[in-house]
Design a protein around this motif. Structure first.
Motif, mmCIF file in Angstrom:
data_model
loop_
_atom_site.group_PDB
_atom_site.id
_atom_site.type_symbol
_atom_site.label_atom_id
_atom_site.label_comp_id
_atom_site.label_asym_id
_atom_site.label_seq_id
_atom_site.Cartn_x
_atom_site.Cartn_y
_atom_site.Cartn_z
ATOM 1 N N MET A 1 -45.765 133.620 -21.592
ATOM 2 C CA MET A 1 -45.503 133.386 -22.997
ATOM 3 C C MET A 1 -44.120 132.726 -23.122
ATOM 4 N N GLU A 2 -44.070 131.677 -23.904
ATOM 5 C CA GLU A 2 -42.805 130.978 -24.104
ATOM 6 C C GLU A 2 -41.907 131.748 -25.067
ATOM 7 N N TYR A 3 -40.636 131.447 -24.949
ATOM 8 C CA TYR A 3 -39.626 132.129 -25.769
ATOM 9 C C TYR A 3 -39.919 131.960 -27.261
ATOM 10 N N SER A 4 -40.274 130.766 -27.722
ATOM 11 C CA SER A 4 -40.540 130.519 -29.141
ATOM 12 C C SER A 4 -41.749 131.320 -29.628
ATOM 13 N N GLU A 5 -42.767 131.462 -28.779
ATOM 14 C CA GLU A 5 -43.941 132.260 -29.143
ATOM 15 C C GLU A 5 -43.578 133.735 -29.267
ATOM 16 N N LEU A 6 -42.740 134.198 -28.351
ATOM 17 C CA LEU A 6 -42.278 135.584 -28.388
ATOM 18 C C LEU A 6 -41.487 135.866 -29.667
ATOM 19 N N ILE A 7 -40.601 134.968 -30.042
ATOM 20 C CA ILE A 7 -39.812 135.125 -31.275
ATOM 21 C C ILE A 7 -40.737 135.141 -32.489
ATOM 22 N N LYS A 8 -41.706 134.257 -32.538
ATOM 23 C CA LYS A 8 -42.642 134.203 -33.658
ATOM 24 C C LYS A 8 -43.426 135.519 -33.763
ATOM 25 N N LEU A 9 -43.900 136.031 -32.638
ATOM 26 C CA LEU A 9 -44.632 137.296 -32.621
ATOM 27 C C LEU A 9 -43.748 138.453 -33.089
#
Length: 165
Positions: A1-9
């Motif tokens: 999982m990319e950092y931006s996806e993790l932040i969005k989640l």
């Protein structure tokens, strides 16, 4: 999982409101919620959700079903965890009660008094507010860990644990 996806989640998860049932006041369900982005006390009155507190709260207590008000504490020094005691009633009115500027860690009440523990940099004490008058009942020694106030009538600490220093 990319950092931006993790932040969005993470952002989506944090936006999910939190709800916790506290009990009832005069047959009205009382609960905590973060539905407006801050923790507040609400009541379910006549099928409608009514916000009882005007701004975020820090500490609440279990409501007493025979009464129409609930005390709570609010941080009055913007994140320094210095609290003041307030009460809210089923009409949505809120009142600040005379209380020391301390960090409140437990709070309970009956129809005549509010009992709470408060800590300053120097001490932790047990207080009572009765008939609008604040009294310090005792200072709790640093070697005692305070867990719960059970009996308002006798002002007794029901459960404690001694720590070895």
């Amino acid at each position: 999982m990319e950092y931006s996806e993790l932040i969005k989640l993470l952002e989506e998860t944090v936006r999910i409101p939190f709800y916790a049932i506290l009990g009832k006041l005069k047959n009205n369900l009382i609960y905590l919620a973060t539905s407006e982005g801050e923790i507040s006390i609400y009541a379910l009155i006549g099928g409608k959700n009514v916000k009882l507190t005007k701004s975020p709260i820090a500490i609440s207590t279990r409501p007493k079903s025979s009464l129409d008000f609930i005390p709570f504490a609010r941080d009055v020094e913007k994140g320094k965890e210095i609290h003041a005691i307030h009460i809210a009633n089923l009409k949505g009115e809120e009142f600040q009660i005379e209380s020391p500027r301390v960090r409140i860690s437990s709070l309970t009440y009956d129809d005549k008094r509010i009992v709470f523990t408060g800590s300053s940099q120097n001490e932790t004490s047990l207080y009572v507010i009765e008939n609008g008058k604040l009294s310090k009942l005792t200072t709790i020694p640093p070697s005692v860990v305070f867990h719960q106030i059970i009996s308002l009538e006798r002002y007794c600490v029901s459960s404690f644990k001694r720590e070895l220093i």
